[in-house]
Design an enzyme around this catalytic site. Sequence first.
Site, mmCIF file in Angstrom:
data_model
loop_
_atom_site.group_PDB
_atom_site.id
_atom_site.type_symbol
_atom_site.label_atom_id
_atom_site.label_comp_id
_atom_site.label_asym_id
_atom_site.label_seq_id
_atom_site.Cartn_x
_atom_site.Cartn_y
_atom_site.Cartn_z
ATOM 1 N N HIS A 165 -13.343 2.744 5.378
ATOM 2 C CA HIS A 165 -12.124 1.981 5.129
ATOM 3 C C HIS A 165 -11.758 1.072 6.292
ATOM 4 O O HIS A 165 -10.717 0.402 6.244
ATOM 5 C CB HIS A 165 -10.953 2.932 4.852
ATOM 6 C CG HIS A 165 -10.990 3.548 3.488
ATOM 7 N ND1 HIS A 165 -11.120 4.904 3.273
ATOM 8 C CD2 HIS A 165 -10.921 2.988 2.255
ATOM 9 C CE1 HIS A 165 -11.130 5.143 1.976
ATOM 10 N NE2 HIS A 165 -11.010 4.002 1.342
ATOM 11 N N GLU A 207 -8.860 -0.976 -10.642
ATOM 12 C CA GLU A 207 -9.715 0.204 -10.504
ATOM 13 C C GLU A 207 -8.905 1.455 -10.806
ATOM 14 O O GLU A 207 -7.882 1.704 -10.172
ATOM 15 C CB GLU A 207 -10.229 0.320 -9.063
ATOM 16 C CG GLU A 207 -11.187 -0.775 -8.667
ATOM 17 C CD GLU A 207 -11.606 -0.686 -7.198
ATOM 18 O OE1 GLU A 207 -12.504 -1.436 -6.802
ATOM 19 O OE2 GLU A 207 -11.035 0.140 -6.441
ATOM 20 N N ASN A 258 -5.980 0.956 -8.062
ATOM 21 C CA ASN A 258 -6.094 -0.063 -7.037
ATOM 22 C C ASN A 258 -6.397 -1.373 -7.765
ATOM 23 O O ASN A 258 -6.748 -1.362 -8.947
ATOM 24 C CB ASN A 258 -7.196 0.293 -6.044
ATOM 25 C CG ASN A 258 -7.104 -0.524 -4.771
ATOM 26 O OD1 ASN A 258 -6.098 -1.178 -4.499
ATOM 27 N ND2 ASN A 258 -8.172 -0.496 -3.979
ATOM 28 N N ARG A 262 -5.500 7.488 -8.887
ATOM 29 C CA ARG A 262 -4.627 6.402 -8.445
ATOM 30 C C ARG A 262 -5.206 5.100 -8.986
ATOM 31 O O ARG A 262 -6.352 5.061 -9.448
ATOM 32 C CB ARG A 262 -4.538 6.334 -6.923
ATOM 33 C CG ARG A 262 -5.825 5.900 -6.258
ATOM 34 C CD ARG A 262 -5.714 5.866 -4.741
ATOM 35 N NE ARG A 262 -4.942 4.721 -4.263
ATOM 36 C CZ ARG A 262 -5.484 3.588 -3.789
ATOM 37 N NH1 ARG A 262 -6.785 3.434 -3.743
ATOM 38 N NH2 ARG A 262 -4.720 2.599 -3.361
ATOM 39 N N TYR A 304 -7.351 -10.453 2.413
ATOM 40 C CA TYR A 304 -8.310 -9.358 2.295
ATOM 41 C C TYR A 304 -8.849 -9.254 0.870
ATOM 42 O O TYR A 304 -10.035 -9.024 0.658
ATOM 43 C CB TYR A 304 -7.652 -8.043 2.705
ATOM 44 C CG TYR A 304 -8.525 -6.843 2.437
ATOM 45 C CD1 TYR A 304 -9.719 -6.667 3.139
ATOM 46 C CD2 TYR A 304 -8.186 -5.909 1.470
ATOM 47 C CE1 TYR A 304 -10.533 -5.590 2.881
ATOM 48 C CE2 TYR A 304 -8.999 -4.825 1.211
ATOM 49 C CZ TYR A 304 -10.171 -4.666 1.921
ATOM 50 O OH TYR A 304 -10.981 -3.598 1.657
ATOM 51 N N LYS A 305 -7.969 -9.445 -0.101
ATOM 52 C CA LYS A 305 -8.396 -9.345 -1.487
ATOM 53 C C LYS A 305 -9.124 -10.603 -1.956
ATOM 54 O O LYS A 305 -9.597 -10.665 -3.093
ATOM 55 C CB LYS A 305 -7.199 -9.021 -2.389
ATOM 56 C CG LYS A 305 -6.683 -7.584 -2.180
ATOM 57 C CD LYS A 305 -5.458 -7.264 -3.004
ATOM 58 C CE LYS A 305 -4.888 -5.878 -2.709
ATOM 59 N NZ LYS A 305 -5.722 -4.764 -3.220
ATOM 60 N N TYR A 321 0.834 -1.200 0.000
ATOM 61 C CA TYR A 321 0.000 0.000 0.000
ATOM 62 C C TYR A 321 0.867 1.246 0.000
ATOM 63 O O TYR A 321 1.918 1.295 0.642
ATOM 64 C CB TYR A 321 -0.828 0.066 1.282
ATOM 65 C CG TYR A 321 -1.947 -0.923 1.387
ATOM 66 C CD1 TYR A 321 -2.884 -1.051 0.376
ATOM 67 C CD2 TYR A 321 -2.077 -1.694 2.525
ATOM 68 C CE1 TYR A 321 -3.924 -1.950 0.507
ATOM 69 C CE2 TYR A 321 -3.115 -2.597 2.660
ATOM 70 C CZ TYR A 321 -4.038 -2.718 1.649
ATOM 71 O OH TYR A 321 -5.075 -3.598 1.773
#
Lengths: 202, 355
Positions: free
Chosen positions: B193, B265, B225, B223, B316-317, B37
Amino acid sequence: MSRVQFPTSIASRPVYGTLAPRPGKAHLMMADAEGAGALLDLASQDAGLMARAHILYIPRATGEAFAAGLRALNPAQLYIGPSFDAALPRLRRVLSDAHMGLQVYLAGTEGLMGRAAAEVAAAGIPYGAVQTEHRGSLARRMQCVHCKGITEDVTTDPFVCSHCGLNLFVRDHYSRRLAAFQGVCIDAEDPGNVPEPVELYK
Amino acid sequence: MTIQFNDETFRGDYSFRNSPWAIKRFPFPFHEDSYMYSVNMEQHRGGPAGSVFEKRFDVDEHYVSEMRDRALVLAEDPLRCQSLPHMTLAGWDLLELIMVSKSEDYPDLFELHRDGDRWRWVNKPLGIDDTFTFMDETTLPYGPLEYITRQTQGDFAVLDQRDDNLWMDAGMVTTQADWSLDFDIGMNFFEWHAPVPLAHELGIFKRALKFLMNVQQGAPARRLNWTMTVNPLLDTSPENYHKWGIQKTELTAENIGAKQHLRVELQTFYRLPRSNALVFPIRCYLIAFQDLVTVPKWGRRLHRVIRDLPEELATYKGFIANRPLMIDYLSRHDDGLPTSPGVWADLETEPPLQK
């Protein structure tokens, strides 16, 4: 007195404190079950609050245990009712008259504090004017992310959605608007493989 | 240039495909051979011709089919588009931003004719020609946010700015990486978040919030993601997770090249003029592994990123269970050669696979 130290969690999960008297023109207090104990403790710090206090109390399973104690505080107004939903029209009516300087005190279960706080916020009262103190049951109010139904008083993880019947796991992600935690299907990737429910925080 | 719009599906038979043009312009998100990140913001002031960064709101070959998919999602679940009462003005701001941008950037596809507050909007790919009164909701078939985002690819989170925070008070969310607008609406930046691991501890969200609250009119930011999706399913919603989650278990060594998609994204951030809201378009691009590895640099790099990703992030993903299959497939497209810096394909300069 049943006080719980909740484990540290994610940023959306509410944290609760200890009720303390604050100067104010009016004091709205709402509690359920053992939450009455927090109001009694509050009054013992500043008995003067009660002359300008409106208490809404839902005894739930505690029955008469706290009623006499609350009456003895001599609040300006005292309502003892059978359920949050029954008390809701009254709560909204009281909030419609609220002025600057109203202090709000909420105590008891997470479900009661969350629902009352959402009503208070909807009436335009800032979060800073609201104090909370958890007492009693660790049960959570859960929203099923799939069917949107709310299941009250969830004490195990996983649990069965009372609306659609899916097996849901209990997340700490919390919506103040809905006053609910999020429940998500636990066996979506392995249908039928549902772990034994465990009591929350055990 | 004229775009040939695909007739394709993002559900059922999953007929979604990327043309060679779409593969070449895919927004590959890794600028080096590892990932962690970061507050990876940059100004959104165009980009190389033909890239997805060039226009303010990229329109590609999937446009018409994506809008059809959005309509299906909304018919099933109208809660995917919501706007709290104070956000209507921001909806008009967004409608104006998109109509002006698209009519200027794609004059052959979109036209905006303004005569005072009488506006005529022509959307040729979708066959729309509407005349309405700007700022008068009764003259549109939907609220302004829903009207314009039914015609624009990508999800939209519309953020109110107050009390030194950003509040997700409106949105159109049908192509999301597993988060619920209906649950998160009304939350502030830290609350919505909250479920993201590690990034809070790294101070990512504090810095990101500071940056975003200072985005100025006319100076948008962007950005990238990313995550992973099995099948080209746009609507990976928590609402429907009990229906699509099972697809994650259908991956095999034989079908992974076609079924496993990298999901990227392109997030952009625009200050809106009247409401001072911040609009946060989240545009989803999908690419099958078998198409991605046709770019040698990307094949090499994706293997290294996925192999070395911290376990919390893979969990998490949502692809921790499938990571061994992915690494096995991708390792066959990694010959160990160094890769050039930056995200671009570099097809002319990077060597072909040496194995």
